[in-house]
Structures are given as structure tokens and as C-alpha cells.
Write an enzyme that holds these catalytic residues in place. Structure first.
Site, PDB file in Angstrom:
ATOM      1  N   THR A  42       1.016  -0.902  -0.028  1.00 21.36           N
ATOM      2  CA  THR A  42      -0.036  -0.322   0.161  1.00 21.36           C
ATOM      3  C   THR A  42       1.194   1.437  -0.002  1.00 21.36           C
ATOM      4  OG1 THR A  42      -1.823  -0.849   0.979  1.00 21.36           O
ATOM      5  CG2 THR A  42      -2.387   1.075   0.837  1.00 21.36           C
ATOM      6  N   CYS A  43       2.257   1.670   1.103  1.00 19.98           N
ATOM      7  CA  CYS A  43       2.468   2.881   0.890  1.00 19.98           C
ATOM      8  C   CYS A  43       3.413   3.004  -0.222  1.00 19.98           C
ATOM      9  CB  CYS A  43       3.470   2.273   2.160  1.00 19.98           C
ATOM     10  SG  CYS A  43       4.800   3.589   2.631  1.00 19.98           S
ATOM     11  N   CYS A  48       1.434   6.020   1.102  1.00 13.32           N
ATOM     12  CA  CYS A  48       2.136   6.739   1.284  1.00 13.32           C
ATOM     13  C   CYS A  48       3.107   7.744   0.350  1.00 13.32           C
ATOM     14  CB  CYS A  48       2.944   6.903   2.420  1.00 13.32           C
ATOM     15  SG  CYS A  48       3.141   5.219   3.149  1.00 13.32           S
ATOM     16  N   LYS A  51       0.647   8.924  -2.617  1.00 12.54           N
ATOM     17  CA  LYS A  51      -0.454  10.142  -2.037  1.00 12.54           C
ATOM     18  C   LYS A  51       0.946  11.602  -2.341  1.00 12.54           C
ATOM     19  CE  LYS A  51       0.041  10.741   2.571  1.00 12.54           C
ATOM     20  NZ  LYS A  51      -0.294  10.096   3.610  1.00 12.54           N
ATOM     21  N   ALA A 115      -1.935 -16.120  -2.084  1.00 19.66           N
ATOM     22  CA  ALA A 115      -1.179 -16.699  -1.198  1.00 19.66           C
ATOM     23  C   ALA A 115      -2.434 -17.126  -0.164  1.00 19.66           C
ATOM     24  CB  ALA A 115       0.037 -17.057  -0.127  1.00 19.66           C
ATOM     25  N   TYR A 179      -7.768  11.148   8.167  1.00 20.51           N
ATOM     26  CA  TYR A 179      -6.757  11.125   7.298  1.00 20.51           C
ATOM     27  C   TYR A 179      -6.216  11.337   6.225  1.00 20.51           C
ATOM     28  CZ  TYR A 179      -3.394   6.977   6.985  1.00 20.51           C
ATOM     29  OH  TYR A 179      -3.016   5.925   6.632  1.00 20.51           O
ATOM     30  N   GLU A 183      -6.405  14.367   3.301  1.00 28.31           N
ATOM     31  CA  GLU A 183      -5.396  14.719   2.407  1.00 28.31           C
ATOM     32  C   GLU A 183      -5.729  14.871   1.290  1.00 28.31           C
ATOM     33  OE1 GLU A 183      -1.495  12.566   5.707  1.00 28.31           O
ATOM     34  OE2 GLU A 183      -3.088  11.440   4.118  1.00 28.31           O
ATOM     35  N   THR A 312       3.133   3.130   7.972  1.00 32.48           N
ATOM     36  CA  THR A 312       4.208   2.237   7.548  1.00 32.48           C
ATOM     37  C   THR A 312       5.370   2.501   8.096  1.00 32.48           C
ATOM     38  OG1 THR A 312       3.823   2.767   4.842  1.00 32.48           O
ATOM     39  CG2 THR A 312       5.833   2.443   5.242  1.00 32.48           C
ATOM     40  N   ALA A 342       2.292  12.475  11.054  1.00 36.25           N
ATOM     41  CA  ALA A 342       1.602  12.907   9.744  1.00 36.25           C
ATOM     42  C   ALA A 342       0.215  13.539   9.256  1.00 36.25           C
ATOM     43  CB  ALA A 342       2.797  14.061   8.817  1.00 36.25           C
ATOM     44  N   HIS A 437      17.240  30.594  14.410  1.00 36.35           N
ATOM     45  CA  HIS A 437      16.684  32.060  13.931  1.00 36.35           C
ATOM     46  C   HIS A 437      16.674  32.250  12.765  1.00 36.35           C
ATOM     47  CE1 HIS A 437      13.926  35.659  15.316  1.00 36.35           C
ATOM     48  NE2 HIS A 437      15.669  35.954  14.195  1.00 36.35           N
ATOM     49  N   GLU A 442      11.387  27.109  15.898  1.00 35.86           N
ATOM     50  CA  GLU A 442      11.877  28.611  17.419  1.00 35.86           C
ATOM     51  C   GLU A 442      11.180  28.160  18.299  1.00 35.86           C
ATOM     52  OE1 GLU A 442      13.545  31.649  17.037  1.00 35.86           O
ATOM     53  OE2 GLU A 442      13.012  32.469  15.503  1.00 35.86           O
TER      54      GLU A 442
HETATM   55  C1  LIG Z   1      -3.742   6.090   0.854  1.00 33.06           C
HETATM   56  C2  LIG Z   1      -3.054   6.070   2.008  1.00 33.06           C
HETATM   57  C3  LIG Z   1      -2.368   7.038   2.797  1.00 33.06           C
HETATM   58  C4  LIG Z   1      -1.181   6.440   3.697  1.00 33.06           C
HETATM   59  N1  LIG Z   1      -0.443   7.723   4.188  1.00 33.06           N
HETATM   60  C5  LIG Z   1       0.647   7.162   4.481  1.00 33.06           C
HETATM   61  C6  LIG Z   1       2.060   8.154   5.458  1.00 33.06           C
HETATM   62  O1  LIG Z   1       1.496   9.093   5.420  1.00 33.06           O
HETATM   63  N2  LIG Z   1       2.257   7.521   6.385  1.00 33.06           N
HETATM   64  C7  LIG Z   1       2.159   6.335   7.264  1.00 33.06           C
HETATM   65  O2  LIG Z   1       3.527   5.874   7.295  1.00 33.06           O
HETATM   66  N3  LIG Z   1       1.098   5.168   6.814  1.00 33.06           N
HETATM   67  C8  LIG Z   1       0.565   5.919   5.243  1.00 33.06           C
HETATM   68  N4  LIG Z   1      -0.884   4.768   5.411  1.00 33.06           N
HETATM   69  C9  LIG Z   1      -0.308   3.790   5.670  1.00 33.06           C
HETATM   70  C10 LIG Z   1       0.657   2.784   5.186  1.00 33.06           C
HETATM   71  O3  LIG Z   1      -0.090   2.834   3.992  1.00 33.06           O
HETATM   72  C11 LIG Z   1       0.165   0.976   5.516  1.00 33.06           C
HETATM   73  O4  LIG Z   1       0.153   1.819   7.576  1.00 33.06           O
HETATM   74  C12 LIG Z   1       1.208   0.421   5.683  1.00 33.06           C
HETATM   75  O5  LIG Z   1       1.063   0.038   4.196  1.00 33.06           O
HETATM   76  C13 LIG Z   1       1.050  -1.204   5.524  1.00 33.06           C
HETATM   77  O6  LIG Z   1       1.795  -1.770   5.874  1.00 33.06           O
HETATM   78  P1  LIG Z   1       2.169  -3.780   5.585  1.00 33.06           P
HETATM   79  O7  LIG Z   1       2.860  -4.144   5.276  1.00 33.06           O
HETATM   80  O8  LIG Z   1       1.145  -3.868   7.119  1.00 33.06           O
HETATM   81  O9  LIG Z   1       0.829  -3.634   4.483  1.00 33.06           O
HETATM   82  P2  LIG Z   1       0.112  -3.634   2.891  1.00 33.06           P
HETATM   83  O10 LIG Z   1       1.506  -2.528   2.740  1.00 33.06           O
HETATM   84  O11 LIG Z   1      -0.903  -2.773   2.683  1.00 33.06           O
HETATM   85  O12 LIG Z   1       0.789  -4.858   2.274  1.00 33.06           O
HETATM   86  C14 LIG Z   1      -0.292  -6.038   2.093  1.00 33.06           C
HETATM   87  C15 LIG Z   1       0.652  -6.085   0.533  1.00 33.06           C
HETATM   88  O13 LIG Z   1      -0.354  -7.807   0.853  1.00 33.06           O
HETATM   89  C16 LIG Z   1      -0.765  -8.420  -1.086  1.00 33.06           C
HETATM   90  N5  LIG Z   1      -1.825  -9.504   0.079  1.00 33.06           N
HETATM   91  C17 LIG Z   1      -2.766  -9.244   0.571  1.00 33.06           C
HETATM   92  N6  LIG Z   1      -3.228 -10.280   0.710  1.00 33.06           N
HETATM   93  C18 LIG Z   1      -2.633 -11.194  -0.206  1.00 33.06           C
HETATM   94  C19 LIG Z   1      -2.428 -12.988  -0.060  1.00 33.06           C
HETATM   95  N7  LIG Z   1      -3.604 -13.490  -0.152  1.00 33.06           N
HETATM   96  N8  LIG Z   1      -1.530 -13.076  -1.352  1.00 33.06           N
HETATM   97  C20 LIG Z   1      -0.237 -12.295  -0.979  1.00 33.06           C
HETATM   98  N9  LIG Z   1      -0.362 -11.161  -1.394  1.00 33.06           N
HETATM   99  C21 LIG Z   1      -0.949 -10.566  -0.371  1.00 33.06           C
HETATM  100  C22 LIG Z   1      -1.758  -7.200  -0.515  1.00 33.06           C
HETATM  101  O14 LIG Z   1      -1.650  -6.385  -2.407  1.00 33.06           O
HETATM  102  C23 LIG Z   1      -0.051  -6.025  -0.365  1.00 33.06           C
HETATM  103  O15 LIG Z   1       1.017  -5.260  -1.360  1.00 33.06           O
HETATM  104  C24 LIG Z   1      -1.100   4.727   4.039  1.00 33.06           C
HETATM  105  C25 LIG Z   1      -2.026   4.042   3.416  1.00 33.06           C
HETATM  106  C26 LIG Z   1      -2.970   4.524   2.844  1.00 33.06           C
HETATM  107  C27 LIG Z   1      -4.351   3.918   2.352  1.00 33.06           C
END
Ligand SMILES: Cc1cc2nc3c(=O)[nH]c(=O)nc-3n(C[C@H](O)[C@H](O)[C@H](O)COP(=O)(O)OP(=O)(O)OC[C@H]3O[C@@H](n4cnc5c(N)ncnc54)[C@H](O)[C@@H]3O)c2cc1C
Length: 465
Positions: A42-43, A48, A51, A115, A179, A183, A312, A342, A437, A442
Site C-alpha cells: 500500500t505505502c 504514502c 499520495k 497465498a 487523515y 489529505e 508504514t 502527520a 532563528h 524555534e
Molecule cells: C492513501 C493512503 C495513504 C497513506 N499514507 C500514509 C502515510 O503518509 N504515512 C504512513 O506511515 N502510512 C500511510 N498509510 C498507511 C500505510 O500505507 C500502511 O500502514 C502500510 O502500508 C502497512 O503495511 P503492511 O505491510 O501492513 O501492509 P501493505 O503495505 O498494505 O501490504 C500488504 C500487501 O499484501 C498483499 N496481499 C494481501 N493479501 C494477499 C494474499 N492473500 N496473498 C498475497 N499477497 C497479498 C497486498 O497486495 C499488499 O501488497 C497510508 C495508507 C493509504 C491507503
């Protein structure tokens, strides 16, 4: 030879899964990772990173406007959405490649596959219906957007699709008060889209410090983002040119697009977790102990799928701690306190520690320091925008327990304040730090007067004013 195909099988190639796989392989484990969509999760792919790139794009409008007060004159700037999206996509593909390289270098087997668990030591991967066994399984499948069951909701987009729109709508109605909703309201508005933010609660950004919520709402109004609270959609009808949205109070709104940003839920559906007897919580999240171990001894989970702190850096830290614990012989629990965060609205929020309402409950003697001021830049730009800063201090120990900022670079400032707070910095430490400054930051080391609630101002002082 091991009785299993792998020492570790990771489901999900996002922030948490990739880190866990790489570090575990570094400890000598035989690791496979399955990702059903794109490595980076997702990130990187639809969170993130893209975005923040869109946030940058949306803020150039301010820069162009502000430049006039500093003597610049510009011809009418033009914006091209397809160029932005193409450039953003190229960067995402580059990052995805880096994730792949990192895993390959570490010797991790990458499966472009979905999986699912067949039992506590077996996963089935699709396509191919292959069965693979592993001694340890890590679930790092993240979360997915939740869209309420409303007639016509299928016509709406979520953040996933917002990154790939063919063209910008003239107007958009963003539903949600978290958020991501806030955003995207800033992004679309900055790019010239007539933007409404519709939230069912009384105030946006639940869980954040009240004053941040109030001051940001005020700033959004100044930017002509229509923030409508206590309102909910009853139905959505798609017409030829516009989408008609009917609210629960019977009123209607016409808009170019509807976007739902109404929360995310853990990605646990259809994963076969029941087959392996993994316990889930009310939202479908995997329940884990401080070492990210689930109710089943050899199955662990990290990141958003556990619904602890859905960010993330937290997912990455949990993935790393998992690898240290299980394969590095260094049991490591992640500390979820003092996580800086943030909101990349415009202006942005940076925050670490407790909101005032929570701090008041925890610390009977709470001192509050705050400042609201016009940043130096806006003395010439003429922009009507105020910066807000607040420090919350435990009156007994003197420790800073909350730092909340609204304004330019709030995220950058708060990242640094978080280090000090992690080290247990007191207000006296902040005060003893030399100011830099002229900067906005500050203010954090020069706030001397405790805030006194208006009712507590002595009558004589109040009269003098
Ligand atoms: C629009 C948006 C903006 C964000 N902005 C921020 C930010 O500014 N700062 C921040 O810290 N966080 C932000 N986040 C949150 C951040 O993206 C998540 O907290 C982070 O990605 C979580 O990581 P993760 O490894 O848990 O899951 P993910 O990064 O979601 O990864 C999970 C992965 O598993 C895969 N998957 C799912 N099921 C299966 C399966 N059965 N078999 C194989 N693959 C599978 C998915 O395709 C995905 O790629 C944002 C989220 C969104 C939606």
C-alpha cells in the site's frame, strides 16, 4: 533436511512483509514471499508515497500565489494531470524495482501469487494451486478500504482509484473525516477541483488534539474546502454529466465524483485463517502478542492486518522485530508509544504524544503551552494562514508528553521533537535548547508562559486587557 519447503513463508509483499522477509533471510532462513499485486504494498503503490507526490503537486498553487508578494510575476500556470500521474507511476515502478532487488539480493524466493493458508504449516498459492509448506508463516496482508453499503456506492471511488483517474473531475465529494479523506481534500482542492468533505461525525480527525481539529477545519474553510459534518449519504445516482448524491436528511448534492475514504479494514477475508485456527478480533484483525505471534504458535502477523498502529514505519519495525525474534535469537517487542504521525493536509499537521484531552486524564497536573501566529513567510505573501503549536507538559515530572503542530513543515519538525520526547526531554530541556532563528520551529523552545484557561484568568488581569 528440513521437513518443510521453507523456514518462513510471508504472505504479503508490503512494508512489513518485505522487511521481515529480507531480515529473516539475512539471518540464514530459507524464505519465500507471495505478493498478489505489486511489491511495495500500500505505502509504495497506492498509499504514502504516491499520495505525498500528489500533495507536493497540489501545493504549487500556493507557491505561485505567494510568489507575487516577493516580487515575482508569473504567467498563468497550467497544470496537466496526465503528466503528473505518468511521472508518479514511473517513480512507483522504480521503487517497486528496488523492493524486488532487495529481496532478490537477500536470497528470498518471490512468488507473484495470492497465498492462502490451508493449515498451520501449509499455504496454497494461486495461480497454479501449489501447496507449499513452511515452519513459520507470517501474515502481512495489510488492509483495504471499507465502503459503506449505500445504494449506488459502486459509482464511487476510493483512494485506490484516485491515483489512476483518467482526468480530474471539476468537483468532488469526499466522504470521511480521517487523515486520508482530509489529505485528498487538500490534493483535489489544490489542483483546482471544487471540493467538499462530508463527514458523519461532529468534527474531522477524530482522535487528534481538539485544537488541531478546530484550527485545521478553519484553515480548510479559508481554502474554500467545504467541510460538512454530521451528514451521511443515503444514495448515489450516476447521471450523464454529474453524480447526484442524496443525503440522509433528504437534501441533494450534485458532484463530478464521489470518493469514499471511510476507513480501512484488515485484509483477513478468505485467507484461510480459520483453517489454521488463528484468532481474529472484532474488526477481523489478527490478534497478536507483543512479539507479533498469533494464537497459533508458528503463525505471526505484522502491520495493518493486526490493526495496532496502522502506519508504514510501524509495519516495518514490527516486521524487523519479528525477524530478530524468530530468526535472530533477539526477542524484540515493538514499543507503540510516542509514534509521530502527520496529516499531509495543507497546511499540514505533525503530532506526537498524547492529545490534550487524554493527557489531562493521565496527568493530574498538566501544563499547556501554545502559540498561534502568522509565519514570517506570510507577512509578505499576504496569505491568511496561521501556524499553531502546542506542548503538553506533565507538571510533576516536567516531561513533554504531547507536541502538536499545524502549519508548514509540521511533519518535519515533529519527527525531530519525537527524538527528544523519546529521550524523556523535559520542558526545561526544550527551554535550554538554543533557538534556531528565524524559523517557525524555534517557537517550541521559546514558549515561556503556561496557558491559563479563560475562566481562570483573575478578574483584575482580565479587566486590564
Ligand atoms: C492513501 C493512503 C495513504 C497513506 N499514507 C500514509 C502515510 O503518509 N504515512 C504512513 O506511515 N502510512 C500511510 N498509510 C498507511 C500505510 O500505507 C500502511 O500502514 C502500510 O502500508 C502497512 O503495511 P503492511 O505491510 O501492513 O501492509 P501493505 O503495505 O498494505 O501490504 C500488504 C500487501 O499484501 C498483499 N496481499 C494481501 N493479501 C494477499 C494474499 N492473500 N496473498 C498475497 N499477497 C497479498 C497486498 O497486495 C499488499 O501488497 C497510508 C495508507 C493509504 C491507503
Amino acid at each position: 533436511m528440513s521437513e518443510f519447503d521453507y523456514d518462513l513463508f510471508v504472505i504479503g509483499g508490503g512494508s512489513g512483509g518485505v522487511r521481515a522477509a529480507r531480515i529473516s533471510a539475512g539471518y540464514g532462513a530459507k524464505v519465500a514471499i507471495a505478493e498478489e499485486y505489486r511489491l511495495g504494498g500500500t505505502c509504495v503503490i497506492r498509499g504514502c508515497v504516491p499520495k505525498k507526490l500528489l500533495v507536493y503537486a497540489s501545493r504549487f498553487r500556493d507557491d505561485f500565489e505567494d510568489a507575487a508578494g516577493f516580487g515575482w510575476s508569473l504567467s498563468e500556470p497550467k497544470f496537466d494531470w496526465p503528466t503528473l500521474i505518468a511521472n508518479k507511476d514511473a517513480e512507483i515502478t522504480r521503487l517497486e524495482g528496488l523492493y524486488r532487488q532487495g529481496l532478490e539480493r537477500a536470497g528470498v524466493t518471490i512468488l507473484q501469487a495470492r497465498a492462502e493458508l490451508a493449515d498451520a504449516h501449509t499455504v496454497t498459492v494461486q495461480p497454479g494451486n501449489r501447496r507449499i509448506t513452511a515452519k513459520t508463516i507470517l501474515v502481512a496482508t495489510g488492509g483495504r478500504p471499507v465502503v459503506p453499503q449505500v445504494p449506488g456506492a459502486g459509482h464511487a471511488i476510493t483512494s485506490n482509484e484516485a491515483f489512476h483517474l483518467d482526468e480530474l473531475p471539476k468537483s468532488i465529494l469526499i466522504v470521511g473525516g480521517g487523515y486520508i479523506a482530509v489529505e485528498f481534500a487538500g490534493i483535489f482542492s489544490g489542483l483546482g477541483v471544487d471540493t467538499t468533505l462530508l463527514y458523519r461525525g461532529p468534527k474531522i480527525l477524530r482522535g487528534f488534539d481538539e485544537e488541531l481539529r478546530d484550527h485545521l477545519t478553519e484553515e480548510l474553510f479559508k481554502r474554500r474546502i467545504d467541510v460538512v459534518c454530521n451528514a451521511e449519504i443515503a444514495s448515489i445516482d450516476k447521471g450523464w454529466t454529474h453524480t447526484k448524491v442524496t443525503l440522509k436528511d433528504g437534501s441533494t448534492v450534485e458532484t463530478g465524483k464521489v470518493m469514499y475514504a471511510t476507513g480501512r479494514s484488515p485484509n483477513t477475508k478468505g485467507l484461510g485463517l480459520e483453517a489454521a485456527s488463528v484468532k481474529l478480533g472484532e474488526k477481523g484483525e489478527i490478534i497478536v502478542d507483543p512479539y507479533s505471534r498469533s494464537s497459533v504458535e508458528n503463525i505471526y502477523a505484522v502491520g495493518d492486518v493486526t490493526d495496532r498502529v496502522n502506519l508504514t514505519p510501524v509495519a516495518i519495525r514490527e516486521g524487523h522485530a519479528f525477524a530478530d525474534t524468530v530468526f535472530g535469537n533477539k526477542p524484540t517487542a515493538v514499543n507503540h508509544d510516542l509514534v509521530p504521525t502527520a496529516v499531509f493536509s495543507t497546511p499540514e499537521i505533525g503530532t506526537v504524544g498524547l492529545p490534550e484531552a487524554v493527557a489531562r486524564e493521565r496527568y493530574p497536573k498538566l501544563d499547556v503551552y501554545k502559540a498561534r501566529f502568522k509565519p514570517l513567510k506570510h507577512t509578505l505573501s499576504g496569505r491568511d494562514e496561521r501556524m499553531f503549536m502546542k506542548l503538553l507538559v506533565d507538571g510533576d515530572s516536567g516531561k513533554v508528553v504531547g507536541c502538536h503542530i499545524l502549519g508548514d513543515d509540521a511533519a518535519e519538525i515533529v519527527q525531530m521533537a519525537a527524538i527528544a520526547m523519546r529521550l524523556g526531554a523535559t520542558k526545561a530541556d526544550f527551554d535550554a535548547t538554543m533557538a534556531l532563528h528565524p524559523s517557525a520551529a524555534e517557537e517550541l523552545v521559546t514558549m515561556r508562559e503556561k496557558w491559563v484557561p479563560p475562566a481562570a484568568v483573575p478578574a483584575a488581569r482580565a479587566q486590564k486587557k
